[in-house]
Enzyme design. Structure first.
Site, PDB file in Angstrom:
ATOM      1  N   GLY A 272       0.836  -1.201   0.000  1.00 33.87           N
ATOM      2  CA  GLY A 272       0.000   0.000   0.000  1.00 33.87           C
ATOM      3  C   GLY A 272       0.863   1.239   0.000  1.00 33.87           C
ATOM      4  O   GLY A 272       1.990   1.220  -0.487  1.00 33.87           O
ATOM      5  N   SER A 273       0.323   2.308   0.594  1.00 33.66           N
ATOM      6  CA  SER A 273       0.989   3.609   0.502  1.00 33.66           C
ATOM      7  C   SER A 273       2.207   3.683   1.427  1.00 33.66           C
ATOM      8  O   SER A 273       2.304   2.972   2.427  1.00 33.66           O
ATOM      9  CB  SER A 273       0.006   4.706   0.883  1.00 33.66           C
ATOM     10  OG  SER A 273      -0.354   4.559   2.239  1.00 33.66           O
ATOM     11  N   ARG A 275       2.842   6.109   3.369  1.00 34.07           N
ATOM     12  CA  ARG A 275       2.424   6.680   4.655  1.00 34.07           C
ATOM     13  C   ARG A 275       2.085   5.562   5.656  1.00 34.07           C
ATOM     14  O   ARG A 275       2.609   5.523   6.768  1.00 34.07           O
ATOM     15  CB  ARG A 275       1.190   7.581   4.429  1.00 34.07           C
ATOM     16  CG  ARG A 275       0.635   8.249   5.658  1.00 34.07           C
ATOM     17  CD  ARG A 275      -0.627   9.031   5.292  1.00 34.07           C
ATOM     18  NE  ARG A 275      -1.705   8.172   4.785  1.00 34.07           N
ATOM     19  CZ  ARG A 275      -2.549   7.484   5.541  1.00 34.07           C
ATOM     20  NH1 ARG A 275      -2.457   7.552   6.861  1.00 34.07           N
ATOM     21  NH2 ARG A 275      -3.490   6.735   5.009  1.00 34.07           N
ATOM     22  N   VAL A 276       1.235   4.645   5.240  1.00 34.01           N
ATOM     23  CA  VAL A 276       0.846   3.565   6.156  1.00 34.01           C
ATOM     24  C   VAL A 276       2.024   2.609   6.373  1.00 34.01           C
ATOM     25  O   VAL A 276       2.237   2.104   7.478  1.00 34.01           O
ATOM     26  CB  VAL A 276      -0.410   2.830   5.628  1.00 34.01           C
ATOM     27  CG1 VAL A 276      -0.789   1.678   6.546  1.00 34.01           C
ATOM     28  CG2 VAL A 276      -1.582   3.795   5.488  1.00 34.01           C
ATOM     29  N   ALA A 277       2.828   2.400   5.331  1.00 31.13           N
ATOM     30  CA  ALA A 277       3.987   1.506   5.461  1.00 31.13           C
ATOM     31  C   ALA A 277       4.915   1.989   6.582  1.00 31.13           C
ATOM     32  O   ALA A 277       5.331   1.201   7.448  1.00 31.13           O
ATOM     33  CB  ALA A 277       4.750   1.444   4.140  1.00 31.13           C
ATOM     34  N   GLU A 291       5.775  -3.522   0.468  1.00 30.65           N
ATOM     35  CA  GLU A 291       5.651  -3.234  -0.970  1.00 30.65           C
ATOM     36  C   GLU A 291       4.913  -1.913  -0.998  1.00 30.65           C
ATOM     37  O   GLU A 291       3.684  -1.890  -0.952  1.00 30.65           O
ATOM     38  CB  GLU A 291       4.801  -4.299  -1.680  1.00 30.65           C
ATOM     39  CG  GLU A 291       5.349  -5.701  -1.629  1.00 30.65           C
ATOM     40  CD  GLU A 291       5.928  -6.165  -2.960  1.00 30.65           C
ATOM     41  OE1 GLU A 291       6.387  -5.313  -3.740  1.00 30.65           O
ATOM     42  OE2 GLU A 291       5.928  -7.376  -3.185  1.00 30.65           O
ATOM     43  N   CYS A 326       0.980   0.108  -9.019  1.00 29.98           N
ATOM     44  CA  CYS A 326       2.174   0.607  -8.334  1.00 29.98           C
ATOM     45  C   CYS A 326       3.343   0.662  -9.300  1.00 29.98           C
ATOM     46  O   CYS A 326       4.309   1.368  -9.079  1.00 29.98           O
ATOM     47  CB  CYS A 326       2.497  -0.295  -7.160  1.00 29.98           C
ATOM     48  SG  CYS A 326       2.523  -2.005  -7.647  1.00 29.98           S
TER      49      CYS A 326
HETATM   50  N1  LIG Z   1       4.754  -1.940  -4.138  1.00 29.66           N
HETATM   51  C1  LIG Z   1       3.716  -2.654  -4.515  1.00 29.66           C
HETATM   52  O1  LIG Z   1       3.825  -3.817  -4.854  1.00 29.66           O
HETATM   53  C2  LIG Z   1       2.362  -2.011  -4.525  1.00 29.66           C
HETATM   54  C3  LIG Z   1       1.275  -2.686  -5.088  1.00 29.66           C
HETATM   55  C4  LIG Z   1       0.047  -2.050  -5.137  1.00 29.66           C
HETATM   56  C5  LIG Z   1      -0.093  -0.769  -4.608  1.00 29.66           C
HETATM   57  N2  LIG Z   1       0.964  -0.137  -4.060  1.00 29.66           N
HETATM   58  C6  LIG Z   1       0.844   1.211  -3.538  1.00 29.66           C
HETATM   59  O2  LIG Z   1      -0.365   1.373  -2.832  1.00 29.66           O
HETATM   60  C7  LIG Z   1      -0.767   2.733  -2.862  1.00 29.66           C
HETATM   61  C8  LIG Z   1      -2.238   2.824  -3.207  1.00 29.66           C
HETATM   62  O3  LIG Z   1      -3.026   2.282  -2.248  1.00 29.66           O
HETATM   63  P1  LIG Z   1      -3.720   3.150  -1.095  1.00 29.66           P
HETATM   64  O4  LIG Z   1      -3.262   4.564  -1.183  1.00 29.66           O
HETATM   65  O5  LIG Z   1      -5.165   2.897  -1.113  1.00 29.66           O
HETATM   66  O6  LIG Z   1      -2.995   2.463   0.139  1.00 29.66           O
HETATM   67  P2  LIG Z   1      -3.276   2.588   1.715  1.00 29.66           P
HETATM   68  O7  LIG Z   1      -1.943   2.529   2.353  1.00 29.66           O
HETATM   69  O8  LIG Z   1      -4.156   3.734   2.020  1.00 29.66           O
HETATM   70  O9  LIG Z   1      -4.099   1.266   2.025  1.00 29.66           O
HETATM   71  C9  LIG Z   1      -3.510  -0.008   1.871  1.00 29.66           C
HETATM   72  C10 LIG Z   1      -4.100  -0.961   2.889  1.00 29.66           C
HETATM   73  O10 LIG Z   1      -3.719  -0.553   4.190  1.00 29.66           O
HETATM   74  C11 LIG Z   1      -4.836  -0.587   5.057  1.00 29.66           C
HETATM   75  N3  LIG Z   1      -4.583   0.350   6.158  1.00 29.66           N
HETATM   76  C12 LIG Z   1      -4.770   1.679   6.177  1.00 29.66           C
HETATM   77  N4  LIG Z   1      -4.420   2.181   7.391  1.00 29.66           N
HETATM   78  C13 LIG Z   1      -3.980   1.140   8.134  1.00 29.66           C
HETATM   79  C14 LIG Z   1      -3.479   1.012   9.467  1.00 29.66           C
HETATM   80  N5  LIG Z   1      -3.358   2.069  10.275  1.00 29.66           N
HETATM   81  N6  LIG Z   1      -3.115  -0.206   9.902  1.00 29.66           N
HETATM   82  C15 LIG Z   1      -3.233  -1.295   9.108  1.00 29.66           C
HETATM   83  N7  LIG Z   1      -3.707  -1.227   7.840  1.00 29.66           N
HETATM   84  C16 LIG Z   1      -4.079  -0.022   7.352  1.00 29.66           C
HETATM   85  C17 LIG Z   1      -5.990  -0.219   4.138  1.00 29.66           C
HETATM   86  O11 LIG Z   1      -7.250  -0.597   4.672  1.00 29.66           O
HETATM   87  C18 LIG Z   1      -5.630  -1.008   2.888  1.00 29.66           C
HETATM   88  O12 LIG Z   1      -6.040  -2.346   3.036  1.00 29.66           O
HETATM   89  C19 LIG Z   1       0.110   3.393  -3.908  1.00 29.66           C
HETATM   90  O13 LIG Z   1       1.099   4.154  -3.274  1.00 29.66           O
HETATM   91  C20 LIG Z   1       0.740   2.215  -4.637  1.00 29.66           C
HETATM   92  O14 LIG Z   1       1.992   2.480  -5.232  1.00 29.66           O
HETATM   93  C21 LIG Z   1       2.184  -0.745  -3.994  1.00 29.66           C
END
Ligand SMILES: NC(=O)c1ccc[n+]([C@@H]2O[C@H](COP(=O)([O-])OP(=O)(O)OC[C@H]3O[C@@H](n4cnc5c(N)ncnc54)[C@H](O)[C@@H]3O)[C@@H](O)[C@H]2O)c1
Length: 544
Positions: A272-273, A275-277, A291, A326
């Site tokens: 995911g993003s 920020r959350v990572a 990722e 991504c």
């Molecule tokens: N590197 C990769 O392989 C890959 C693949 C797909 C997407 N992405 C990235 O994902 C991003 C897009 O997705 P997004 O913005 O919706 O991501 P996001 O980080 O907002 O959400 C991703 C997941 O995290 C969960 N989440 C949110 N807050 C959380 C917390 N505090 N604790 C635990 N889980 C939480 C969400 O419910 C969701 O399931 C882009 O930056 C994209 O590049 C990366």
């Protein structure tokens, strides 16, 4: 109306055939063709082998019409106790390991074989493709591609291939009776968090890796698309997966965060993003594989060839799935020879053929229209910057305002300006939508291009478009992206199941798709040194 047009872009299977398939397979609980405000779907959590509702549900809007069409559990932190209990009950040694319950490696080879066979049925393939389209709108070809990559992954891990994932090694010891062996050991209770953009592929591939290696995962998928993962779990159960092997938590990400703080999974895979990572990296004290964001570049070398093909690949990389991959091409460094040859005009022409009717462009789920156009305006303040094409909202649609809708957009920024510290952050911000930055470089400016790559913070995918081996080798030698394509056909997107996909340059970086990725993310190394004797005589023992 738009929904129907977009979803109907591939030949429809006859309704009676679909119904028959549903009756035969007995696992699907929704019909993607019929989901609507008058016929909404309802999702359920899965915990300790049982499907459960939560106290409240969230009504999700159809991304194309705004009508509520899915009720998904809106699980709250005061409802997480069963999930915590379920994860805490898992021993560190996992559900299986090379010395415990080895039959489960074979079980998962069998489950994978059966899932692949199910997914080969046209009606099952169509079911998942259309369900993906309903929640994360993309063209039928893109949705079908996601299903097929997933099926091939299951095919790859049928039979004995799961057991071979846990292959170890031995070394001779120092004296008779001693050997050392390396073993792949599970973590036991683990967490898996995935985003909205690949609702089937990312959860499926990572979930299976976790299970194959002997872990019990708590799965959380972005609430807006988690209906797809629920249907996948129902298919897995139908194909023999024990119901209590996986828990599924629908709901807000913050509830997943709260569950992890309580349950303390021993490892977590997050996609995911950034920020959350970064937040999870702190909260788990580093026990996380990431990722995260992708700001992906493509460098085009001086040797121009196959202009039509390369322009087509640029269009696919930047705008397929409305740029919500991504791996999407975020920044294009075109050598001036390509610009002179007319690359940018061809890209503009291709982008102009994308339309909402067939979902070759569609709703953006994590950036609003205002935010994307605002970002374009920010870039346009850079001296010499200009819109190459796009830069306008989509019109004539019913996409709800919580989602974004813009034309495929390219903003040109001069290379020297892009590198200035006051502009670099804006130029290299990942816009998760149909948006890219284009720049041009000339002979003698390759060091500036490589400096830009050096200063970027995310190193996911990259492409070096050239058949000049010396040029390609120089760029590869001076960059680090984890998944880099090289050659005149180089792309940034479209990772299949036959190669590693993931970032590099960060010790937390995860991988997906291959045996190496599964072993690295979902198991750890355990060394067992066997030393059964013979024991030397007392007279031979010297103190040290
Ligand atoms: N590197 C990769 O392989 C890959 C693949 C797909 C997407 N992405 C990235 O994902 C991003 C897009 O997705 P997004 O913005 O919706 O991501 P996001 O980080 O907002 O959400 C991703 C997941 O995290 C969960 N989440 C949110 N807050 C959380 C917390 N505090 N604790 C635990 N889980 C939480 C969400 O419910 C969701 O399931 C882009 O930056 C994209 O590049 C990366």
């Amino acid at each position: 109306m738009l929904a129907r047009q977009g979803l109907g872009s591939a030949p429809l299977l006859a309704q009676p055939l679909l119904q028959l398939a549903r009756r035969l397979s007995q696992w699907a609980t929704v019909d993607p063709q019929k989901l609507s405000a008058s016929n909404p779907a309802a999702c359920l959590n899965l915990v300790a082998g049982s499907w459960q509702p939560s106290r409240e549900s969230r009504q999700l809007p159809d991304p194309l019409t705004g009508e509520p069409f899915i009720a998904v559990p809106h699980t709250q932190p005061d409802e997480i106790a069963p999930f915590v209990k379920s994860l805490k009950a898992v021993p560190k040694t996992g559900l299986h390991n090379p010395l415990k319950n080895p039959g489960r490696y074979l079980l998962y080879g069998d489950v994978s074989f059966k899932v692949a066979a199910e997914m080969r049925k046209p009606e099952v393939e169509d079911f998942f493709a259309r369900l993906i389209q309903r929640v994360a709108p993309k063209s039928y070809a893109q949705a079908l591609g996601e299903v097929r990559v997933t099926r091939k992954f299951y095919e790859n891990f049928g039979g004995d291939q799961v057991r071979f994932l846990a292959r170890g090694f031995t070394n001779p010891g120092d004296h008779p009776g001693q050997t050392s062996s390396g073993n792949r050991w599970p973590y036991g209770p683990v967490a898996l968090i995935t985003p909205f953009n690949f609702p089937l592929e990312i959860p499926a591939l990572q979930l299976m890796g976790a299970l194959y290696m002997g872990n019990k995962p708590l799965l959380h998928v972005d609430q807006r698309v988690s209906i797809v993962a629920e249907q996948l779990l129902r298919l897995l159960q139908h194909c023999g997966m024990p119901a209590a092997d996986v828990d599924l938590l629908h709901g807000p990400g913050t509830t997943m965060g709260a569950t992890m703080r309580e349950a303390q999974p021993r490892s977590t895979l997050f996609t995911g993003s950034q920020r959350v990572a970064e937040r999870l990296a702190l909260e788990t004290h580093g026990k996380v594989f990431l990722e995260d964001a992708g700001f992906d570049w493509k460098i085009m070398g001086p040797d121009v060839a196959h202009l039509d093909y390369v322009a087509w690949q640029c269009d696919q990389d930047a705008y397929a799935c409305s740029g919500q991959k991504c791996s999407a091409q975020s920044m294009l460094f075109a050598h001036s020879n390509w610009v002179k040859a007319g690359l940018l005009e061809r890209m503009a022409a291709l982008a102009s053929t994308r339309k909402l009717a067939d979902l070759t462009v569609g709703p953006v789920l994590s950036w609003s229209t205002e935010a994307m156009l605002g970002h374009a305006q920010r870039l346009l303040k850079i001296p010499g910057a200009k819109i190459l094409f796009g830069g306008k909202p989509l019109t004539g649609h019913s996409i709800p305002s919580v989602y974004g809708a813009v034309q495929p957009t390219a903003v040109f920024v001069p290379l020297a300006e892009a590198l200035k510290p006051e502009h670099f952050e804006a130029v290299t911000t990942e816009v998760f939508g149909p948006f890219q930055v284009v720049t041009e470089w000339s002979d003698g400016q390759l060091p500036l291009v490589l400096e830009a790559c050096e200063r970027m913070t995310n190193h996911l995918t990259a492409a070096v478009v050239s058949n000049d081996i010396n040029f390609v080798q120089h760029v590869l030698a001076n960059t680090v992206n984890g998944t880099t394509y090289a050659g005149i056909r180089a792309r940034t997107t479209g990772a299949p199941q036959n190669h590693w996909f993931g970032p590099a340059g960060d010790p937390r970086g995860a991988g997906i798709g291959t045996p190496e990725a599964i072993r690295m993310v979902w198991s750890c190394h355990r060394e067992v040194i066997t030393d059964f004797g013979p024991v030397p005589p007392s007279s031979a023992l010297a103190q040290s």
